[in-house]
Scaffold this motif. Sequence first.
Motif, PDB file in Angstrom:
ATOM      1  N   ARG A 113      -2.729   9.102  28.627  1.00  0.00           N
ATOM      2  CA  ARG A 113      -2.624  10.563  28.511  1.00  0.00           C
ATOM      3  C   ARG A 113      -1.324  10.962  27.832  1.00  0.00           C
ATOM      4  N   ASN A 117      -1.339  12.734  24.130  1.00  0.00           N
ATOM      5  CA  ASN A 117      -0.795  14.091  24.011  1.00  0.00           C
ATOM      6  C   ASN A 117       0.298  14.151  22.952  1.00  0.00           C
ATOM      7  N   ARG A 120      -1.340  13.711  19.355  1.00  0.00           N
ATOM      8  CA  ARG A 120      -2.064  14.924  18.951  1.00  0.00           C
ATOM      9  C   ARG A 120      -1.110  16.056  18.625  1.00  0.00           C
ATOM     10  N   SER A 121      -0.031  16.162  19.406  1.00  0.00           N
ATOM     11  CA  SER A 121       0.955  17.211  19.143  1.00  0.00           C
ATOM     12  C   SER A 121       1.607  17.013  17.783  1.00  0.00           C
TER      13      SER A 121
END
Length: 381
Positions: A113, A117, A120-121
């Motif tokens: 996770r 995250n 993707r950011s």
Amino acid sequence: MSLQEAGKQPDLDNPLSGQAPPAERVLQEYDFTRMISIERKRTERSDVPFLLMLLETNAAEGSSGDSRILIGILSVLLSAIRETDVIGWYQDRTTVGVIFTGLAECDKASILRSILNRVRSLLQNELSPQNCSQIRVSCHFFPDDWKPDRKVRACNPALYPDLQHAEKTRRSVLFFKRAVDVLGSALLLVLCAPLFALIALAIKLSSPGPVFFRQDRIGQYGRRFTFLKFRSMYVNNDDSRHREYVGRLIAGSAEPMPSNGDASGVFKLARDTRVTPTGRLLRGTSLDELPQFLNVLKGDMSLVGPRPPIPYELAAYEIWHRRRLLQVKPGITGLWQVMGRSRVPFDEMVRLDLHYASSWTPWLDFKILMRTPGAVIKGAY
């Protein structure tokens, strides 16, 4: 969990922070897949897992849009990954790969996770929304969780691209090996038909139960298949003693057991009370193995290769032990059988299997087949 904990890097808050590395760090497909193999072996020794992240696009393969997005992904990741991570082409100009190394052995979901995250950011900050919507991301941990099944590989194919490439380059010799398996097993089944009938009669006269013993075994890539032998044990027996001994054998704590007057002993259960009188003769002469020619004919096994383990044996394997099931099909006979059989410890058996897989040639198979009858006779007396 913080990514500092996940990566065990005290100077990093996450596995994507750091100085922009040089563009030369983008490995070509051959070098990148080779690095996956190296990282697998490093994990086998250290028990420190790694994560392989693959990024591809929905755009038409080879299109200018596809190329621009992939180059954009590389640019973003190159400016962010740690020096200890590896980036390159998992598939040339179609799939970008990143190997996140040195992860802590803890909650995989939390690590995944956190990394997802962050990636993707970064992509959303640097690429257009339209381009981001076309990116597909998949993540693959090693060690992978093997769950043997009859239809699919237990191992995660994404983590073994080097093995798939090796299969393609050896396609002609593998076809030859398969042809020898089919012709050899078919011929031997015909020649041994009268012997099959005599053995079946002896089994029926010695104890009630079926002629054949069927058992789940683990084949190449961790696929499960039905393994055949002539029944040598009483039906409805308790396998707990065998499970316990196999666990100690694989862990390296089992002592060799005396057998047939051999002072050095053998690494297997001797004087097994589950075995019938006829079964002892069949096992001593390896005649109980003859039905496995049917497994060879079907394609689950080869004439020569590593012995296929029982599922509870696989469950006790260390990570590196699994490699004996990856490169070649299991076999009726093999290097282990002609180089010591049950007289060598388990780890040595695995090393012999790995040596066979890495140095296999048709000539090596021929030499092993020629030495097998002598090994059987030696093991019987």
